[in-house]
Write an enzyme that holds these catalytic residues in place. Structure first.
Site, PDB file in Angstrom:
ATOM      1  N   HIS A 153       0.830  -1.216   0.000  1.00 26.36           N
ATOM      2  CA  HIS A 153       0.000   0.000   0.000  1.00 26.36           C
ATOM      3  C   HIS A 153       0.864   1.267   0.000  1.00 26.36           C
ATOM      4  O   HIS A 153       0.431   2.315   0.474  1.00 26.36           O
ATOM      5  CB  HIS A 153      -0.946   0.020   1.200  1.00 26.36           C
ATOM      6  CG  HIS A 153      -1.777  -1.218   1.337  1.00 26.36           C
ATOM      7  ND1 HIS A 153      -2.932  -1.430   0.623  1.00 26.36           N
ATOM      8  CD2 HIS A 153      -1.589  -2.335   2.100  1.00 26.36           C
ATOM      9  CE1 HIS A 153      -3.439  -2.599   0.946  1.00 26.36           C
ATOM     10  NE2 HIS A 153      -2.651  -3.182   1.831  1.00 26.36           N
ATOM     11  N   SER A 274      14.428  21.004 -16.054  1.00 26.63           N
ATOM     12  CA  SER A 274      13.262  21.860 -16.250  1.00 26.63           C
ATOM     13  C   SER A 274      13.673  23.107 -17.023  1.00 26.63           C
ATOM     14  O   SER A 274      14.768  23.642 -16.826  1.00 26.63           O
ATOM     15  CB  SER A 274      12.665  22.258 -14.898  1.00 26.63           C
ATOM     16  OG  SER A 274      11.782  23.350 -15.038  1.00 26.63           O
ATOM     17  N   LYS A 280      15.646  21.128 -10.833  1.00 26.96           N
ATOM     18  CA  LYS A 280      14.899  19.907 -11.137  1.00 26.96           C
ATOM     19  C   LYS A 280      15.753  18.838 -11.828  1.00 26.96           C
ATOM     20  O   LYS A 280      16.603  19.122 -12.659  1.00 26.96           O
ATOM     21  CB  LYS A 280      13.695  20.217 -12.021  1.00 26.96           C
ATOM     22  CG  LYS A 280      12.627  21.065 -11.378  1.00 26.96           C
ATOM     23  CD  LYS A 280      11.945  20.348 -10.216  1.00 26.96           C
ATOM     24  CE  LYS A 280      11.176  19.118 -10.657  1.00 26.96           C
ATOM     25  NZ  LYS A 280      10.087  19.429 -11.592  1.00 26.96           N
ATOM     26  N   GLU A 287       8.944   8.019 -16.977  1.00 26.58           N
ATOM     27  CA  GLU A 287       7.561   8.442 -17.204  1.00 26.58           C
ATOM     28  C   GLU A 287       7.091   8.059 -18.605  1.00 26.58           C
ATOM     29  O   GLU A 287       5.930   7.667 -18.810  1.00 26.58           O
ATOM     30  CB  GLU A 287       7.447   9.942 -16.974  1.00 26.58           C
ATOM     31  CG  GLU A 287       7.631  10.322 -15.508  1.00 26.58           C
ATOM     32  CD  GLU A 287       7.813  11.811 -15.291  1.00 26.58           C
ATOM     33  OE1 GLU A 287       7.765  12.241 -14.119  1.00 26.58           O
ATOM     34  OE2 GLU A 287       8.016  12.547 -16.275  1.00 26.58           O
TER      35      GLU A 287
END
Length: 468
Positions: A153, A274, A280, A287
């Site tokens: 979980h 970024s 970043k 992704e």
């Protein structure tokens, strides 16, 4: 090719709508390979003379060279790669070239071309999967004694060996290997000789062409040969689950490499920055792995929906089977090309991972099982330890900061043999059941993994037995 039946030429708009050259021109080499095998079979049964066979083989070889050099460009009027090659052969050889299609339909011709193409591409994927398994074994060996949190979980559950984590993904991908072998086996029959749907009145030798093209046998039912695309669905099924496994791994990495977790270190070369925020480091590759999974699943559904309502045998809907197939093959190749070197460069910060487990609550199950070993029923032990955790939280303490006096107060059953168990390393080492996370069990999994990779290589290597 059908002008004898029709009184009108095909409309230009129909030619544009029905052509498949954007899908199948890349299959030219496989079509020529199947045609050479078919021609040799026709020669072996006396339907072509030795001279005709020689001229046809030379003509097909010349066409292959023309396609490779770019001097032969296909015509949309001829619809597909198969008719373009046949038309060029007739242009080169005249009536002799027109004999090549004896005893053959585009239906079995397309099917053998696709099976030859797909077999080669699946064998290439096998080598990529083998490399993926090898890097997971390497990671497992390198990180076997690093202890990280295991989650359920997405909440910390129990400490595990990082090697055990790598072998979890190895095990999932090994099942993908078995599915890929099944897909290879399901296409491993030769369709040539099935004809349009019912075979042929000519004395075709189907075993002959099957052997030449490296298939162990011909297909067994001509109707099914023309109609079925199970072998494509088997590839799509493999690809969908493989992509799901990649997506789940990517999701883990995105989470574990975030600042909130931070114990998995992604290589800079596989991340991006970024355009606005200088600090970043974005896991874009991971992704995109997640994102492309949906496309692969979609191609599986696309094929199944196409097949579900088609009557026997051939229907033109089946022309569209190549679009999703080629897209998924390309995506799987791209995933393997980027995932293997990414995994090779991933590092694990063991100290950071240990710091994430500094409250010791991951050892709650160990405490409960200690009580079980003293004769307490598990449900009672579970309740006792749950209450212990609650009391620790109330006192702003944890399992590692409780004093011995506090342990004696809160857990009177704890003897001297209890305190050595309050260790992350001990918790991992003691989970020595088969398939568990103990270092010995992980080492055994890695040993078995090497044996699996060797056997996998031997299994897929037998599928390429061409004799052309």
């Amino acid at each position: 090719m059908w002008k004898g039946r029709f009184t009108e030429t095909t409309a230009k708009v129909v030619q544009a709508f029905t052509q498949s050259l954007d899908l199948d021109w890349s299959l030219a080499g496989y079509d020529i390979e199947g045609s050479i095998a078919h021609a040799r079979m026709l020669g072996s049964v006396g339907l072509l003379s030795a001279e005709e066979l020689r001229r046809i083989e030379e003509g097909l070889s010349m066409i292959r060279d023309e396609i490779s050099s770019g001097t032969f460009l296909p015509s949309e009027e001829l619809e597909d790669v198969h008719m373009n090659i046949e038309s060029r052969l007739i242009e080169l050889l005249g009536p002799t070239g027109a004999k090549l299609h004896t005893g053959r339909s585009r239906n079995d011709q397309v099917s053998v071309t696709m099976r030859l193409f797909l077999r080669d591409r699946l064998l290439r994927i096998c080598t990529g999967l083998e490399a993926l398994l090898a890097i997971l074994l390497d990671r497992g060996s390198r990180h076997i004694e690093i202890i990280v949190p295991g989650y359920t979980h997405l909440q910390q559950a129990q400490p595990i060996s990082m090697g055990h984590y790598w072998m979890a993904h190895f095990t999932a991908f090994s099942r993908d290997c078995e599915r890929l072998l099944f897909a290879l086996e399901s296409l491993n029959e030769c369709p040539l000789g099935a004809g349009a749907l019912a075979g042929s009145t000519l004395p075709l030798d189907r075993e002959f062409t099957a052997t030449l093209l490296g298939f162990p046998r011909p297909t067994q039912n001509s109707l099914d040969t023309v109609a079925q695309r199970d072998y494509m669905a088997d590839f799509h099924s493999f690809a969908a689950l493989f992509a799901v496994h990649c997506s789940r791994l990517a999701e883990d990495f995105v989470i574990y490499s975030s600042r909130e977790f931070g114990w998995l270190l992604l290589p800079d070369a596989f991340c991006t920055g970024s355009s606005m925020m200088p600090q970043k480091k974005n896991p874009d590759v991971l992704e995109l792995l997640r994102g492309r999974t949906g496309q692969i699943i979609g191609h599986l559904l696309d094929l199944l929906v196409t097949l579900k309502g088609l009557p026997l045998t051939y229907d033109r809907d089946l022309q569209e089977d190549k679009r999703g197939l080629q897209a998924s093959l390309k995506t799987v190749d791209e995933i393997l090309a980027v995932l293997v070197p990414l995994l090779a460069a991933v590092e694990v910060d063991g100290e950071k991972a240990s710091g994430e487990m500094s409250d010791g609550f991951l050892l709650a199950t160990d405490v409960a099982e200690y009580l079980v070993s003293k004769g307490m029923p598990f449900r009672e032990a579970h309740a006792r330890v749950g209450g212990l955790v609650k009391e620790c939280l109330a006192r702003r303490k944890n399992f590692f900061t409780l004093s011995r006096d506090e342990w004696s107060e809160l857990l009177p059953e704890a003897g001297e043999d209890f305190f050595p168990l309050l260790s992350l390393r001990s918790a991992v080492e003691r989970r020595n059941t088969l398939g568990g996370t103990s270092f010995g069990q992980v080492a055994l999994q890695i040993e078995n993994g090497h044996a699996f990779v060797k056997a996998f290589h031997e299994k897929y290597a037998i599928f390429d037995k061409r004799k052309l």
